[in-house]
Scaffold this motif. Structure first.
Motif, PDB file in Angstrom:
ATOM      1  N   ALA A  94      56.861  68.454  33.464  1.00 23.62           N
ATOM      2  CA  ALA A  94      56.010  69.452  34.117  1.00 23.62           C
ATOM      3  C   ALA A  94      54.821  68.778  34.794  1.00 23.62           C
ATOM      4  N   THR A  95      54.277  67.745  34.147  1.00 20.32           N
ATOM      5  CA  THR A  95      53.164  67.003  34.737  1.00 20.32           C
ATOM      6  C   THR A  95      53.602  66.342  36.037  1.00 20.32           C
ATOM      7  N   ASP A  96      54.761  65.707  36.015  1.00 22.83           N
ATOM      8  CA  ASP A  96      55.286  65.076  37.236  1.00 22.83           C
ATOM      9  C   ASP A  96      55.512  66.115  38.335  1.00 22.83           C
ATOM     10  N   THR A  97      56.048  67.256  37.958  1.00 23.57           N
ATOM     11  CA  THR A  97      56.277  68.329  38.926  1.00 23.57           C
ATOM     12  C   THR A  97      54.954  68.792  39.526  1.00 23.57           C
ATOM     13  N   CYS A  98      53.941  68.981  38.685  1.00 25.64           N
ATOM     14  CA  CYS A  98      52.622  69.409  39.166  1.00 25.64           C
ATOM     15  C   CYS A  98      52.037  68.380  40.137  1.00 25.64           C
ATOM     16  N   LEU A  99      52.179  67.115  39.805  1.00 25.61           N
ATOM     17  CA  LEU A  99      51.651  66.077  40.690  1.00 25.61           C
ATOM     18  C   LEU A  99      52.373  66.074  42.041  1.00 25.61           C
ATOM     19  N   LYS A 100      53.686  66.296  42.022  1.00 30.34           N
ATOM     20  CA  LYS A 100      54.440  66.360  43.281  1.00 30.34           C
ATOM     21  C   LYS A 100      53.998  67.560  44.115  1.00 30.34           C
ATOM     22  N   ILE A 101      53.824  68.700  43.462  1.00 30.26           N
ATOM     23  CA  ILE A 101      53.376  69.899  44.178  1.00 30.26           C
ATOM     24  C   ILE A 101      51.977  69.675  44.742  1.00 30.26           C
ATOM     25  N   MET A 102      51.108  69.064  43.956  1.00 29.22           N
ATOM     26  CA  MET A 102      49.743  68.792  44.419  1.00 29.22           C
ATOM     27  C   MET A 102      49.771  67.847  45.622  1.00 29.22           C
ATOM     28  N   GLY A 103      50.693  66.911  45.624  1.00 27.12           N
ATOM     29  CA  GLY A 103      50.841  66.015  46.768  1.00 27.12           C
ATOM     30  C   GLY A 103      51.248  66.774  48.020  1.00 27.12           C
ATOM     31  N   ARG A 104      52.132  67.740  47.873  1.00 27.84           N
ATOM     32  CA  ARG A 104      52.547  68.566  49.014  1.00 27.84           C
ATOM     33  C   ARG A 104      51.380  69.403  49.531  1.00 27.84           C
ATOM     34  N   ILE A 105      50.598  69.937  48.602  1.00 28.65           N
ATOM     35  CA  ILE A 105      49.422  70.726  48.997  1.00 28.65           C
ATOM     36  C   ILE A 105      48.446  69.840  49.766  1.00 28.65           C
ATOM     37  N   GLU A 106      48.246  68.630  49.284  1.00 24.57           N
ATOM     38  CA  GLU A 106      47.351  67.690  49.975  1.00 24.57           C
ATOM     39  C   GLU A 106      47.848  67.421  51.394  1.00 24.57           C
ATOM     40  N   LEU A 107      49.157  67.252  51.555  1.00 21.99           N
ATOM     41  CA  LEU A 107      49.709  67.016  52.889  1.00 21.99           C
ATOM     42  C   LEU A 107      49.436  68.188  53.824  1.00 21.99           C
ATOM     43  N   LEU A 108      49.596  69.404  53.323  1.00 18.76           N
ATOM     44  CA  LEU A 108      49.331  70.579  54.156  1.00 18.76           C
ATOM     45  C   LEU A 108      47.861  70.687  54.543  1.00 18.76           C
ATOM     46  N   HIS A 109      47.001  70.162  53.681  1.00 14.42           N
ATOM     47  CA  HIS A 109      45.567  70.165  53.986  1.00 14.42           C
ATOM     48  C   HIS A 109      45.160  68.941  54.799  1.00 14.42           C
ATOM     49  N   GLY A 110      46.121  68.067  55.089  1.00 18.04           N
ATOM     50  CA  GLY A 110      45.821  66.888  55.886  1.00 18.04           C
ATOM     51  C   GLY A 110      45.223  65.741  55.085  1.00 18.04           C
TER      52      GLY A 110
END
Length: 144
Positions: A94-110
Protein backbone atom coordinates in the motif's frame (compact mmCIF):
# COMPACT_ATOMS: atom_id res chain seq x y z
CA UNK A 1 0.10 45.06 -1.47
CA UNK A 2 0.73 42.45 -4.23
CA UNK A 3 -3.03 41.94 -4.74
CA UNK A 4 -4.86 41.45 -7.97
CA UNK A 5 -4.75 44.40 -10.33
CA UNK A 6 -8.00 46.24 -10.82
CA UNK A 7 -8.91 46.70 -14.48
CA UNK A 8 -9.75 50.14 -15.68
CA UNK A 9 -12.60 50.62 -18.16
CA UNK A 10 -10.02 51.48 -20.84
CA UNK A 11 -8.03 48.33 -20.04
CA UNK A 12 -11.17 46.21 -20.20
CA UNK A 13 -12.06 47.71 -23.58
CA UNK A 14 -8.53 47.02 -24.89
CA UNK A 15 -8.78 43.41 -23.70
CA UNK A 16 -12.17 43.01 -25.37
CA UNK A 17 -10.84 44.57 -28.58
CA UNK A 18 -7.81 42.24 -28.56
CA UNK A 19 -10.00 39.18 -27.97
CA UNK A 20 -12.16 40.23 -30.91
CA UNK A 21 -9.10 40.68 -33.14
CA UNK A 22 -7.82 37.26 -32.06
CA UNK A 23 -11.19 35.73 -32.93
CA UNK A 24 -11.13 37.41 -36.35
CA UNK A 25 -7.60 36.18 -37.07
CA UNK A 26 -8.58 32.63 -36.18
CA UNK A 27 -11.64 32.81 -38.44
CA UNK A 28 -9.44 33.95 -41.32
CA UNK A 29 -6.98 31.13 -40.66
CA UNK A 30 -9.75 28.53 -40.46
CA UNK A 31 -11.08 29.75 -43.80
CA UNK A 32 -7.66 29.03 -45.33
CA UNK A 33 -5.93 32.41 -45.16
CA UNK A 34 -2.15 32.45 -44.73
CA UNK A 35 -0.58 34.59 -42.02
CA UNK A 36 0.38 37.06 -44.74
CA UNK A 37 -3.24 37.19 -45.92
CA UNK A 38 -4.47 37.71 -42.37
CA UNK A 39 -1.92 40.48 -41.83
CA UNK A 40 -3.02 42.26 -45.00
CA UNK A 41 -6.76 41.89 -44.35
CA UNK A 42 -6.51 42.98 -40.71
CA UNK A 43 -3.81 45.61 -41.29
CA UNK A 44 -1.42 44.06 -38.79
CA UNK A 45 2.04 42.60 -39.07
CA UNK A 46 2.54 39.01 -40.10
CA UNK A 47 4.02 38.21 -36.66
CA UNK A 48 0.98 39.73 -34.94
CA UNK A 49 -1.29 37.63 -37.16
CA UNK A 50 0.66 34.54 -36.14
CA UNK A 51 0.54 35.51 -32.45
CA UNK A 52 -3.21 36.12 -32.59
CA UNK A 53 -3.89 32.73 -34.16
CA UNK A 54 -1.59 30.94 -31.73
CA UNK A 55 -3.21 32.69 -28.76
CA UNK A 56 -6.64 31.63 -30.02
CA UNK A 57 -5.53 28.02 -30.38
CA UNK A 58 -4.01 28.00 -26.89
CA UNK A 59 -7.25 29.28 -25.41
CA UNK A 60 -9.27 26.65 -27.27
CA UNK A 61 -7.15 23.80 -25.87
CA UNK A 62 -6.60 25.24 -22.38
CA UNK A 63 -10.09 24.63 -21.01
CA UNK A 64 -10.38 20.96 -22.04
CA UNK A 65 -6.86 20.33 -20.74
CA UNK A 66 -7.78 21.86 -17.38
CA UNK A 67 -10.91 19.71 -17.23
CA UNK A 68 -8.92 16.55 -17.95
CA UNK A 69 -6.30 17.48 -15.33
CA UNK A 70 -9.00 18.13 -12.72
CA UNK A 71 -10.68 14.80 -13.49
CA UNK A 72 -7.38 12.93 -13.26
CA UNK A 73 -6.53 14.60 -9.94
CA UNK A 74 -9.92 13.58 -8.54
CA UNK A 75 -9.30 9.99 -9.62
CA UNK A 76 -5.82 9.93 -8.10
CA UNK A 77 -7.13 11.46 -4.87
CA UNK A 78 -9.77 8.73 -4.63
CA UNK A 79 -7.15 6.02 -5.20
CA UNK A 80 -4.78 7.60 -2.69
CA UNK A 81 -7.54 7.80 -0.10
CA UNK A 82 -8.38 4.13 -0.65
CA UNK A 83 -4.79 3.00 0.08
CA UNK A 84 -3.66 5.63 2.59
CA UNK A 85 -4.95 4.08 5.84
CA UNK A 86 -3.46 0.70 4.95
CA UNK A 87 -0.11 2.36 4.15
CA UNK A 88 -0.18 4.16 7.50
CA UNK A 89 -0.59 0.80 9.20
CA UNK A 90 2.68 -0.38 7.69
CA UNK A 91 1.55 -2.28 4.61
CA UNK A 92 4.52 -2.05 2.22
CA UNK A 93 2.48 -2.74 -0.93
CA UNK A 94 0.00 0.00 0.00
CA UNK A 95 2.91 2.34 0.76
CA UNK A 96 4.43 1.65 -2.66
CA UNK A 97 1.05 2.22 -4.29
CA UNK A 98 0.62 5.53 -2.44
CA UNK A 99 4.07 6.68 -3.53
CA UNK A 100 3.30 5.81 -7.16
CA UNK A 101 0.00 7.69 -7.01
CA UNK A 102 1.72 10.67 -5.38
CA UNK A 103 4.26 10.63 -8.21
CA UNK A 104 1.44 10.81 -10.76
CA UNK A 105 -0.14 13.70 -8.87
CA UNK A 106 3.21 15.50 -8.89
CA UNK A 107 3.46 15.03 -12.66
CA UNK A 108 0.01 16.55 -13.18
CA UNK A 109 1.08 19.51 -11.07
CA UNK A 110 4.25 19.85 -13.12
CA UNK A 111 6.55 18.72 -10.32
CA UNK A 112 9.23 16.24 -11.30
CA UNK A 113 9.04 13.20 -9.01
CA UNK A 114 12.22 11.85 -7.45
CA UNK A 115 14.22 9.34 -9.45
CA UNK A 116 16.05 6.24 -8.25
CA UNK A 117 19.18 8.37 -8.03
CA UNK A 118 17.28 10.58 -5.58
CA UNK A 119 17.16 7.60 -3.22
CA UNK A 120 13.45 6.80 -3.51
CA UNK A 121 13.94 3.42 -1.88
CA UNK A 122 15.20 5.18 1.23
CA UNK A 123 12.24 7.53 1.08
CA UNK A 124 9.86 4.58 0.74
CA UNK A 125 11.50 2.85 3.67
CA UNK A 126 11.28 5.99 5.81
CA UNK A 127 7.61 6.43 4.91
CA UNK A 128 6.94 2.81 5.84
CA UNK A 129 8.71 3.33 9.18
CA UNK A 130 6.72 6.48 9.85
CA UNK A 131 3.50 4.66 8.96
CA UNK A 132 4.38 1.78 11.27
CA UNK A 133 5.21 4.19 14.10
CA UNK A 134 1.94 6.05 13.53
CA UNK A 135 0.02 2.78 13.66
CA UNK A 136 1.77 1.82 16.89
CA UNK A 137 0.99 5.19 18.43
CA UNK A 138 -2.64 4.96 17.30
CA UNK A 139 -2.95 1.50 18.85
CA UNK A 140 -1.27 2.62 22.09
CA UNK A 141 -3.44 5.73 22.25
CA UNK A 142 -6.69 3.77 21.79
CA UNK A 143 -5.70 1.29 24.54
CA UNK A 144 -5.14 4.05 27.12
Amino acid sequence: MGGKKTRTPAGTRRDAHRRERIRQALEHRISGATYGDIATQMRISRSTAYTYVQDALKEITREPAEQVRTLELQRYDALLTAHWATALHGDQAATDTCLKIMGRIELLHGVKPPTESDDTRRTSSLLATIAANAATLATTHTQE
